[in-house]
Write a protein that holds these residues in place. Structure first.
Motif, PDB file in Angstrom:
ATOM      1  N   ASN A  35     -98.970   1.785  37.254  1.00  0.00           N
ATOM      2  CA  ASN A  35    -100.044   0.997  36.668  1.00  0.00           C
ATOM      3  C   ASN A  35     -99.481   0.081  35.594  1.00  0.00           C
ATOM      4  O   ASN A  35     -98.690   0.508  34.758  1.00  0.00           O
ATOM      5  N   ASN A  36     -99.937  -1.170  35.608  1.00  0.00           N
ATOM      6  CA  ASN A  36     -99.467  -2.180  34.656  1.00  0.00           C
ATOM      7  C   ASN A  36     -97.944  -2.204  34.595  1.00  0.00           C
ATOM      8  O   ASN A  36     -97.346  -2.380  33.549  1.00  0.00           O
ATOM      9  N   LEU A  37     -97.328  -1.958  35.709  1.00  0.00           N
ATOM     10  CA  LEU A  37     -95.889  -2.057  35.969  1.00  0.00           C
ATOM     11  C   LEU A  37     -95.052  -0.914  35.401  1.00  0.00           C
ATOM     12  O   LEU A  37     -93.926  -0.754  35.785  1.00  0.00           O
ATOM     13  N   TRP A  38     -95.563  -0.098  34.477  1.00  0.00           N
ATOM     14  CA  TRP A  38     -94.680   0.926  33.915  1.00  0.00           C
ATOM     15  C   TRP A  38     -95.259   2.333  33.835  1.00  0.00           C
ATOM     16  O   TRP A  38     -94.517   3.270  33.649  1.00  0.00           O
ATOM     17  N   ASN A  39     -96.541   2.534  33.922  1.00  0.00           N
ATOM     18  CA  ASN A  39     -97.108   3.884  33.834  1.00  0.00           C
ATOM     19  C   ASN A  39     -96.938   4.593  35.178  1.00  0.00           C
ATOM     20  O   ASN A  39     -97.484   4.153  36.177  1.00  0.00           O
ATOM     21  N   PRO A  40     -96.198   5.696  35.221  1.00  0.00           N
ATOM     22  CA  PRO A  40     -95.859   6.325  36.503  1.00  0.00           C
ATOM     23  C   PRO A  40     -97.049   7.001  37.167  1.00  0.00           C
ATOM     24  O   PRO A  40     -97.942   7.529  36.513  1.00  0.00           O
ATOM     25  N   GLY A  41     -97.027   6.972  38.501  1.00  0.00           N
ATOM     26  CA  GLY A  41     -98.080   7.616  39.274  1.00  0.00           C
ATOM     27  C   GLY A  41     -97.628   7.892  40.690  1.00  0.00           C
ATOM     28  O   GLY A  41     -96.489   7.628  41.068  1.00  0.00           O
ATOM     29  N   LEU A  42     -98.533   8.402  41.472  1.00  0.00           N
ATOM     30  CA  LEU A  42     -98.267   8.770  42.860  1.00  0.00           C
ATOM     31  C   LEU A  42     -99.496   8.441  43.684  1.00  0.00           C
ATOM     32  O   LEU A  42    -100.630   8.577  43.196  1.00  0.00           O
ATOM     33  N   LYS A  43     -99.284   8.027  44.922  1.00  0.00           N
ATOM     34  CA  LYS A  43    -100.398   7.707  45.805  1.00  0.00           C
ATOM     35  C   LYS A  43    -100.101   8.254  47.189  1.00  0.00           C
ATOM     36  O   LYS A  43     -98.974   8.121  47.674  1.00  0.00           O
ATOM     37  N   VAL A  44    -101.086   8.891  47.816  1.00  0.00           N
ATOM     38  CA  VAL A  44    -100.984   9.354  49.191  1.00  0.00           C
ATOM     39  C   VAL A  44    -102.136   8.738  49.965  1.00  0.00           C
ATOM     40  O   VAL A  44    -103.181   8.429  49.396  1.00  0.00           O
ATOM     41  N   GLY A  45    -101.936   8.562  51.253  1.00  0.00           N
ATOM     42  CA  GLY A  45    -103.004   7.958  52.027  1.00  0.00           C
ATOM     43  C   GLY A  45    -102.799   8.085  53.516  1.00  0.00           C
ATOM     44  O   GLY A  45    -101.776   8.590  54.000  1.00  0.00           O
ATOM     45  N   LEU A  46    -103.794   7.611  54.223  1.00  0.00           N
ATOM     46  CA  LEU A  46    -103.783   7.581  55.679  1.00  0.00           C
ATOM     47  C   LEU A  46    -104.204   6.197  56.127  1.00  0.00           C
ATOM     48  O   LEU A  46    -105.037   5.560  55.489  1.00  0.00           O
ATOM     49  N   GLU A  47    -103.645   5.755  57.234  1.00  0.00           N
ATOM     50  CA  GLU A  47    -104.092   4.494  57.806  1.00  0.00           C
ATOM     51  C   GLU A  47    -104.177   4.600  59.318  1.00  0.00           C
ATOM     52  O   GLU A  47    -103.487   5.404  59.933  1.00  0.00           O
ATOM     53  N   LYS A  48    -105.066   3.793  59.879  1.00  0.00           N
ATOM     54  CA  LYS A  48    -105.302   3.809  61.320  1.00  0.00           C
ATOM     55  C   LYS A  48    -105.484   2.384  61.799  1.00  0.00           C
ATOM     56  O   LYS A  48    -106.327   1.651  61.274  1.00  0.00           O
ATOM     57  N   ALA A  49    -104.688   1.991  62.792  1.00  0.00           N
ATOM     58  CA  ALA A  49    -104.822   0.661  63.386  1.00  0.00           C
ATOM     59  C   ALA A  49    -106.121   0.621  64.193  1.00  0.00           C
ATOM     60  O   ALA A  49    -106.414   1.551  64.945  1.00  0.00           O
ATOM     61  N   ILE A  50    -106.889  -0.460  64.033  1.00  0.00           N
ATOM     62  CA  ILE A  50    -108.154  -0.558  64.754  1.00  0.00           C
ATOM     63  C   ILE A  50    -108.156  -1.709  65.753  1.00  0.00           C
ATOM     64  O   ILE A  50    -109.167  -1.959  66.387  1.00  0.00           O
ATOM     65  N   SER A  51    -107.020  -2.389  65.926  1.00  0.00           N
ATOM     66  CA  SER A  51    -106.915  -3.439  66.935  1.00  0.00           C
ATOM     67  C   SER A  51    -105.715  -3.135  67.824  1.00  0.00           C
ATOM     68  O   SER A  51    -104.784  -2.455  67.402  1.00  0.00           O
ATOM     69  N   GLN A  52    -105.755  -3.611  69.048  1.00  0.00           N
ATOM     70  CA  GLN A  52    -104.697  -3.321  70.023  1.00  0.00           C
ATOM     71  C   GLN A  52    -103.323  -3.779  69.534  1.00  0.00           C
ATOM     72  O   GLN A  52    -102.330  -3.115  69.751  1.00  0.00           O
ATOM     73  N   ASP A  53    -103.262  -4.924  68.883  1.00  0.00           N
ATOM     74  CA  ASP A  53    -101.970  -5.438  68.412  1.00  0.00           C
ATOM     75  C   ASP A  53    -101.592  -4.878  67.035  1.00  0.00           C
ATOM     76  O   ASP A  53    -100.599  -5.287  66.455  1.00  0.00           O
ATOM     77  N   LYS A  54    -102.380  -3.936  66.518  1.00  0.00           N
ATOM     78  CA  LYS A  54    -102.127  -3.249  65.252  1.00  0.00           C
ATOM     79  C   LYS A  54    -102.071  -4.189  64.049  1.00  0.00           C
ATOM     80  O   LYS A  54    -101.370  -3.943  63.078  1.00  0.00           O
ATOM     81  N   THR A  55    -102.809  -5.299  64.108  1.00  0.00           N
ATOM     82  CA  THR A  55    -102.831  -6.204  62.962  1.00  0.00           C
ATOM     83  C   THR A  55    -103.927  -5.852  61.975  1.00  0.00           C
ATOM     84  O   THR A  55    -103.822  -6.173  60.801  1.00  0.00           O
ATOM     85  N   TRP A  56    -104.994  -5.208  62.418  1.00  0.00           N
ATOM     86  CA  TRP A  56    -106.069  -4.766  61.525  1.00  0.00           C
ATOM     87  C   TRP A  56    -105.955  -3.267  61.340  1.00  0.00           C
ATOM     88  O   TRP A  56    -105.916  -2.509  62.307  1.00  0.00           O
ATOM     89  N   VAL A  57    -105.907  -2.837  60.079  1.00  0.00           N
ATOM     90  CA  VAL A  57    -105.656  -1.435  59.761  1.00  0.00           C
ATOM     91  C   VAL A  57    -106.684  -0.949  58.738  1.00  0.00           C
ATOM     92  O   VAL A  57    -106.889  -1.596  57.708  1.00  0.00           O
ATOM     93  N   LEU A  58    -107.328   0.194  59.022  1.00  0.00           N
ATOM     94  CA  LEU A  58    -108.186   0.854  58.044  1.00  0.00           C
ATOM     95  C   LEU A  58    -107.327   1.798  57.217  1.00  0.00           C
ATOM     96  O   LEU A  58    -106.431   2.441  57.771  1.00  0.00           O
TER      97      LEU A  58
END
Length: 182
Positions: free
Chosen positions: A37-60
């Motif tokens: 955050n604000n370039l120096w406050n340390p953190g961690l992020k986890v997530g999931l993503e799923k392609a919703i178009s055949q060519d995988k250009t749109w991702v939720l």
């Protein structure tokens, strides 16, 4: 609000334990990243993503993360959004996205208040909850070392609202790895 964060944390942590994942889980790609955050406050992020178009250009995508600003606060956030990703022939990609369904909760350090009787008391779990839409832009590339699918570098603009009487923009940097689907 607590149950919302707890439910999403359980979803993110326990999805990999399925022996034979259901069909809708087979194309989910988890990612893990450093989130500053604000370039120096340390953190961690986890997530999931799923392609919703055949060519995988749109991702939720769905993300859960935190950052720590020593001495002032711990910020916890959860967001849902959509990304537009363009991948070149050599595996390099660029992406733009928006996460309008985002919630941010701040947990402040020691905070005290004066009661109506004039006594000074410590506030339990001080902080606030904000609507926090996020705009994302980033780059990355394929990584040919299983189970890692790609690396990425993203820049996030998060806006906390209502912050006092207006808004507060936060600039966040994310560097991470996207893994192969379950």
């Amino acid at each position: 609000m607590k149950s919302f964060f707890f439910l999403n944390l359980c979803l993110l942590l326990f999805l990999p334990v399925f022996a034979q994942p259901p069909v809708f889980l087979q194309s989910l790609h988890p990612h893990l990243s450093y989130y500053g955050n604000n370039l120096w406050n340390p953190g961690l992020k986890v997530g999931l993503e799923k392609a919703i178009s055949q060519d995988k250009t749109w991702v939720l995508n769905s993300d859960l993360g935190f950052f720590h600003d020593p001495g002032t606060q711990l910020g916890l956030f959860h967001s849902y959004g959509i990304l537009k990703r363009r991948t070149g022939s050599k595996g390099f990609h660029a992406q733009l996205g928006i996460s309008p369904l985002s919630v941010y909760r701040s947990f402040l350090s020691e905070t005290y208040e004066v009661s109506s009787s004039g006594a000074v008391e410590r506030v339990r779990l001080p902080g606030r909850t904000y609507l926090a839409p996020v705009l994302t832009g980033g780059i990355g590339s394929r990584w040919q070392k299983p189970p890692i699918e790609a690396w990425f570098l993203n820049l996030h603009g998060m806006i906390l609202m209502p912050y006092n009487t207006f808004i507060l923009p936060l600039l966040n940097v994310e560097v991470g790895l996207r893994f192969k689907s379950f």
